[in-house]
Scaffold this motif. Sequence first.
Motif, PDB file in Angstrom:
ATOM      1  N   VAL A  78       8.502  10.918   0.817  1.00  0.00           N
ATOM      2  CA  VAL A  78       8.964  10.106   1.949  1.00  0.00           C
ATOM      3  C   VAL A  78       7.997  10.176   3.128  1.00  0.00           C
ATOM      4  O   VAL A  78       7.580   9.156   3.681  1.00  0.00           O
ATOM      5  N   VAL A  79       7.613  11.385   3.506  1.00  0.00           N
ATOM      6  CA  VAL A  79       6.841  11.568   4.738  1.00  0.00           C
ATOM      7  C   VAL A  79       5.404  11.093   4.598  1.00  0.00           C
ATOM      8  O   VAL A  79       4.881  10.387   5.476  1.00  0.00           O
ATOM      9  N   ILE A  80       4.739  11.458   3.489  1.00  0.00           N
ATOM     10  CA  ILE A  80       3.314  11.132   3.357  1.00  0.00           C
ATOM     11  C   ILE A  80       3.064   9.623   3.395  1.00  0.00           C
ATOM     12  O   ILE A  80       2.216   9.150   4.163  1.00  0.00           O
ATOM     13  N   PRO A  81       3.769   8.790   2.584  1.00  0.00           N
ATOM     14  CA  PRO A  81       3.512   7.345   2.668  1.00  0.00           C
ATOM     15  C   PRO A  81       3.812   6.757   4.043  1.00  0.00           C
ATOM     16  O   PRO A  81       3.055   5.916   4.542  1.00  0.00           O
ATOM     17  N   VAL A  82       4.933   7.200   4.669  1.00  0.00           N
ATOM     18  CA  VAL A  82       5.279   6.668   5.999  1.00  0.00           C
ATOM     19  C   VAL A  82       4.218   7.053   7.020  1.00  0.00           C
ATOM     20  O   VAL A  82       3.769   6.220   7.824  1.00  0.00           O
ATOM     21  N   LEU A  83       3.789   8.300   6.970  1.00  0.00           N
ATOM     22  CA  LEU A  83       2.778   8.768   7.923  1.00  0.00           C
ATOM     23  C   LEU A  83       1.446   8.049   7.700  1.00  0.00           C
ATOM     24  O   LEU A  83       0.824   7.566   8.659  1.00  0.00           O
ATOM     25  N   VAL A  84       1.021   7.960   6.439  1.00  0.00           N
ATOM     26  CA  VAL A  84      -0.255   7.309   6.144  1.00  0.00           C
ATOM     27  C   VAL A  84      -0.211   5.828   6.498  1.00  0.00           C
ATOM     28  O   VAL A  84      -1.139   5.288   7.111  1.00  0.00           O
ATOM     29  N   GLY A  85       0.865   5.140   6.106  1.00  0.00           N
ATOM     30  CA  GLY A  85       0.974   3.710   6.394  1.00  0.00           C
ATOM     31  C   GLY A  85       0.969   3.429   7.885  1.00  0.00           C
ATOM     32  O   GLY A  85       0.302   2.487   8.353  1.00  0.00           O
ATOM     33  N   THR A  86       1.690   4.264   8.661  1.00  0.00           N
ATOM     34  CA  THR A  86       1.735   4.069  10.119  1.00  0.00           C
ATOM     35  C   THR A  86       0.365   4.329  10.734  1.00  0.00           C
ATOM     36  O   THR A  86      -0.102   3.569  11.593  1.00  0.00           O
ATOM     37  N   LEU A  87      -0.297   5.407  10.299  1.00  0.00           N
ATOM     38  CA  LEU A  87      -1.618   5.724  10.847  1.00  0.00           C
ATOM     39  C   LEU A  87      -2.646   4.652  10.509  1.00  0.00           C
ATOM     40  O   LEU A  87      -3.480   4.302  11.351  1.00  0.00           O
ATOM     41  N   VAL A  88      -2.597   4.127   9.283  1.00  0.00           N
ATOM     42  CA  VAL A  88      -3.528   3.064   8.906  1.00  0.00           C
ATOM     43  C   VAL A  88      -3.307   1.831   9.780  1.00  0.00           C
ATOM     44  O   VAL A  88      -4.261   1.197  10.266  1.00  0.00           O
ATOM     45  N   GLY A 103       8.051   0.201   2.247  1.00  0.00           N
ATOM     46  CA  GLY A 103       7.201   0.527   1.105  1.00  0.00           C
ATOM     47  C   GLY A 103       7.726   1.702   0.310  1.00  0.00           C
ATOM     48  O   GLY A 103       7.696   1.694  -0.928  1.00  0.00           O
ATOM     49  N   VAL A 104       8.233   2.734   1.010  1.00  0.00           N
ATOM     50  CA  VAL A 104       8.817   3.890   0.314  1.00  0.00           C
ATOM     51  C   VAL A 104      10.035   3.461  -0.497  1.00  0.00           C
ATOM     52  O   VAL A 104      10.216   3.880  -1.651  1.00  0.00           O
ATOM     53  N   LEU A 105      10.872   2.616   0.089  1.00  0.00           N
ATOM     54  CA  LEU A 105      12.049   2.128  -0.639  1.00  0.00           C
ATOM     55  C   LEU A 105      11.631   1.327  -1.864  1.00  0.00           C
ATOM     56  O   LEU A 105      12.201   1.478  -2.952  1.00  0.00           O
ATOM     57  N   LEU A 106      10.596   0.467  -1.686  1.00  0.00           N
ATOM     58  CA  LEU A 106      10.125  -0.333  -2.811  1.00  0.00           C
ATOM     59  C   LEU A 106       9.522   0.552  -3.890  1.00  0.00           C
ATOM     60  O   LEU A 106       9.795   0.368  -5.091  1.00  0.00           O
ATOM     61  N   GLY A 107       8.688   1.529  -3.490  1.00  0.00           N
ATOM     62  CA  GLY A 107       8.076   2.430  -4.468  1.00  0.00           C
ATOM     63  C   GLY A 107       9.109   3.240  -5.222  1.00  0.00           C
ATOM     64  O   GLY A 107       9.001   3.439  -6.438  1.00  0.00           O
ATOM     65  N   THR A 108      10.151   3.701  -4.508  1.00  0.00           N
ATOM     66  CA  THR A 108      11.221   4.452  -5.166  1.00  0.00           C
ATOM     67  C   THR A 108      11.973   3.570  -6.156  1.00  0.00           C
ATOM     68  O   THR A 108      12.296   4.001  -7.274  1.00  0.00           O
ATOM     69  N   ALA A 109      12.243   2.330  -5.743  1.00  0.00           N
ATOM     70  CA  ALA A 109      12.944   1.399  -6.641  1.00  0.00           C
ATOM     71  C   ALA A 109      12.110   1.119  -7.888  1.00  0.00           C
ATOM     72  O   ALA A 109      12.638   1.076  -9.009  1.00  0.00           O
ATOM     73  N   LEU A 110      10.805   0.956  -7.699  1.00  0.00           N
ATOM     74  CA  LEU A 110       9.932   0.708  -8.850  1.00  0.00           C
ATOM     75  C   LEU A 110       9.900   1.928  -9.778  1.00  0.00           C
ATOM     76  O   LEU A 110       9.914   1.784 -11.006  1.00  0.00           O
ATOM     77  N   GLY A 115       0.810  -1.217   0.000  1.00  0.00           N
ATOM     78  CA  GLY A 115       0.000   0.000   0.000  1.00  0.00           C
ATOM     79  C   GLY A 115       0.842   1.265   0.000  1.00  0.00           C
ATOM     80  O   GLY A 115       0.592   2.198  -0.770  1.00  0.00           O
ATOM     81  N   THR A 116       1.860   1.335   0.865  1.00  0.00           N
ATOM     82  CA  THR A 116       2.696   2.537   0.929  1.00  0.00           C
ATOM     83  C   THR A 116       3.593   2.663  -0.305  1.00  0.00           C
ATOM     84  O   THR A 116       3.883   3.774  -0.755  1.00  0.00           O
ATOM     85  N   ALA A 117       4.037   1.531  -0.847  1.00  0.00           N
ATOM     86  CA  ALA A 117       4.807   1.590  -2.098  1.00  0.00           C
ATOM     87  C   ALA A 117       3.945   2.184  -3.204  1.00  0.00           C
ATOM     88  O   ALA A 117       4.431   2.953  -4.053  1.00  0.00           O
ATOM     89  N   PHE A 118       2.657   1.825  -3.183  1.00  0.00           N
ATOM     90  CA  PHE A 118       1.707   2.366  -4.144  1.00  0.00           C
ATOM     91  C   PHE A 118       1.623   3.887  -4.013  1.00  0.00           C
ATOM     92  O   PHE A 118       1.691   4.629  -5.008  1.00  0.00           O
ATOM     93  N   VAL A 119       1.508   4.375  -2.772  1.00  0.00           N
ATOM     94  CA  VAL A 119       1.408   5.819  -2.544  1.00  0.00           C
ATOM     95  C   VAL A 119       2.697   6.510  -2.982  1.00  0.00           C
ATOM     96  O   VAL A 119       2.671   7.544  -3.677  1.00  0.00           O
ATOM     97  N   ALA A 120       3.847   5.960  -2.576  1.00  0.00           N
ATOM     98  CA  ALA A 120       5.129   6.578  -2.927  1.00  0.00           C
ATOM     99  C   ALA A 120       5.328   6.604  -4.442  1.00  0.00           C
ATOM    100  O   ALA A 120       5.738   7.630  -5.010  1.00  0.00           O
ATOM    101  N   ALA A 121       5.037   5.482  -5.104  1.00  0.00           N
ATOM    102  CA  ALA A 121       5.194   5.419  -6.560  1.00  0.00           C
ATOM    103  C   ALA A 121       4.255   6.400  -7.245  1.00  0.00           C
ATOM    104  O   ALA A 121       4.606   7.018  -8.260  1.00  0.00           O
ATOM    105  N   THR A 122       3.043   6.563  -6.696  1.00  0.00           N
ATOM    106  CA  THR A 122       2.088   7.510  -7.272  1.00  0.00           C
ATOM    107  C   THR A 122       2.604   8.938  -7.183  1.00  0.00           C
ATOM    108  O   THR A 122       2.529   9.705  -8.150  1.00  0.00           O
TER     109      THR A 122
END
Length: 850
Positions: free
Chosen positions: A365-375, A330-337, A26-33
């Motif tokens: 970096v911040v938005i996916p980490v924050l959203v993923g942690t809050l979810v 997830g952020v690392l994966l999204g960035t790699a993708l 999910g967070t990789a999705f947000v970061a990649a988006t």
Amino acid sequence: MLRITLAQMRRSAGRLTAAGVAIVIGTAFVAATLLASGVITRMTYDSIAAQYGDADLVVGASEDAPLDVDALATTDGVAAVAPVTSTYAQLTDGARSVYQSVVPTADDRLMPLEVTEGGMPAGPDEIALPTDVAERLDVAVGDTVDVGRDVVGDDGSWQQVTETPTVVGLLDDPFGAYSQTGGAAVVDASTYTTWQTEARGEPAPVTEAAVVVADGADLSATRSALAGTIGGATSTDSSPWVVTTDERAAESAAELTDGQDLMFLVFVLTFAAIALVVAGLVIANTFQVLVAQRARTLALLRCVGADKAQVGRGVLVEAGILGLIASVAGVLLGTALGQAALWVAHAMDVPVPLPDTVTLTWQVVVIPVLVGTLVTVGAAVVPARVATRVAPLAALRPAASPSTSRRAGKVRPVLSLLAAVVGFALLGGGAALGTLGQEPTLGLLAGIAGGALSFVGVAVGAVFWLPKVAAAAGRLVGASGPTARLAAANTLRNPRRTATTSTALLIGVTLVAMMSTGAASARVSLTAALDEQFPVDVMVASTSWDADGAPAAIPADLRAELVAVDGVTAAVDVQDSVVAEPGGQRRLTAVDTGDARAVLNSPQRLDGLTEGTALVGSDVAGNLDDGDSLELTGPDGVVSLAVVLSDSASSSTFVTPADLARLDADVPASEVYLALDDDVDAVDAVGAIQDVVADSGESAQVTGIASQRAMFDQVIDTMLGIVLGLLAVAVVIALIGVANTLSLSVLERRRESATLRAIGLSRAQLRGMLAVEGLLIAGVGAVLGVVLGLVYGWAGAAAALGVMGDVTLSVPWRDVVLVLLVALLAGLVASVAPARTALKASPVEALATE
């Protein structure tokens, strides 16, 4: 408590893996988006701004008060200026001829075209050509080419003169600055100015210019200086204006998207939100079972002094740590993708300006980490509350199979039922309004609100009705034998967990089925809309003029060669003429209705056109109405025609060739409309037609509308594919939830499985029981998701597309069957790892007291 929490996480590392994977995806999705949004925005701006080269500023004005390029060039801080302009000329070599756009030379930093061979022209007898145009004309560097251009004589009449410059260079358009005109030839700037002046009879006004700021000069200061030079503003709100290249590109992009610049980002982030919601369901299910399995541990903690708040915080801290670690991954994966996608695009030599590397901003970096942690933490709130209710005396009770079942309140079923009923009523009302073509905006809003409300009602109330559906499916499956009956019973032992898992899958499958159904239903309407926008595949129009200044006829031998091109299935001659009507003039287009119906993509465009009638488009109808008499006067007579109004005809007035002949008997067929076979490659076919025209030596322009339409078709198909791909992420996460549910179910039924093994259940039967259980959980969610998706897809298509015309509701059987097969196969595969876990321990070990 922190040490205890970390110790529990280590013990439950395997059980937390699936929940962590769901958050990672999910967070990789947000970061990649977010990364993709930045790349697409930059790519869009660079593509639009390609015509300005490496300009820093763009200056604009109106034709009534054009720019003074010389004054701009002498402004403080300006290094170079080039007008943004183009014209057309006829390029001929022997029997081959091409109608080509031409631009003037400019400073290297302001020239978007790249020289691949030779150089840029430096005098009136030199020209540089696009590589493909040179190939079509069969000329090379050093050859000469005839350039035919229009000149206004002293008496105001038009005549064509021919220049014979030498080809000094071949050009490439790497970023598509002139893609809409098929590239551009280049001539010396002074020569271009002369051509423009002679074509107009006066100097051509410059309404836009690109500016390069001198090295060391301040951009803002230069911008202000230019505004002072032109007496304008530093925005396009008024004319004249000075803006940066990025600002100009942003404005152009906003015009292209009707101001909906952020719609793509919002659109894709919606699907990222869906993926995170499904991940939240998986996490909530995981923590519910973990809390139930740790009941004795939690009770012991209460016995040794831990209070309720500490126990609850321990669960939330565990969720927070899991969410943080998974989100960072997830952020690392999204960035790699994202980086991998750029590498692939560069390897494929995509003809658009792309960065070499992704740009990591704080938002990425911040938005996916924050959203993923809050979810993750939010999904663990309810399990944490359950943990606080564990009594200390539970530590003294005999060990028992954990259970997460608890009674649901009375308010939830009432609210979920009310939301579903009201939502489906609104959805039906929206579909009805859309189908009837009344209040389409209101119908669309009602459909969206109804769909969202009903879906919430269905999802929230799933815990009440979904287990009953699973029970019914279990009874059907149970008829196959005792192993299947055990599997069906296992799905009902914890109906809340089964419902949560199936709901996660139901959400993903519903959305996929909805989009597939909506896309299938929309395809007919979109095709009809494209048929209206692109009425014919290819138009070939004469660009030469007769003695009276009218377009010359397309020669019969050229027409025959055009019809003989591979892929061309039909042709119709088109006559254009301007005749007088009361109070003004009217342009008439005459076609044979029989031949035209075989060529037009939308044959109903000519409905109502017969001899004695004039099919008048709504845009040029004026005060005319159906049945009115339209009196037209031509060189050969006066004709009165009955008016037939048509929305399809738009800005045209169609008549039959016979009626036009009574007005003007000498109108030549100056255009030919061509139809292409549906299976032919439009780009190749248009290229072949251009070759035929070039070889004929005739002066004619080819407009390959079919290739433009093919591009739109490809965009539509690509967007629909992207949507389904994005929604598939939610399905993948839901399937992870199925595997997680089975794994946790195996762990909590360890003693039961050992007992079954002890009384004679074989390894194969145990594997079969878990396989059937996985198939039931996945199958129920998938089947119900498909049914709901069909309903939402049909209703949505009717509400959104009804205003475009009749909507044909269709079922995408291929997609439906594929989704069902994938869900069932994944449910089967999900049972493999749990089955291996269940079979690891011997029955005696499993029956031992823990």
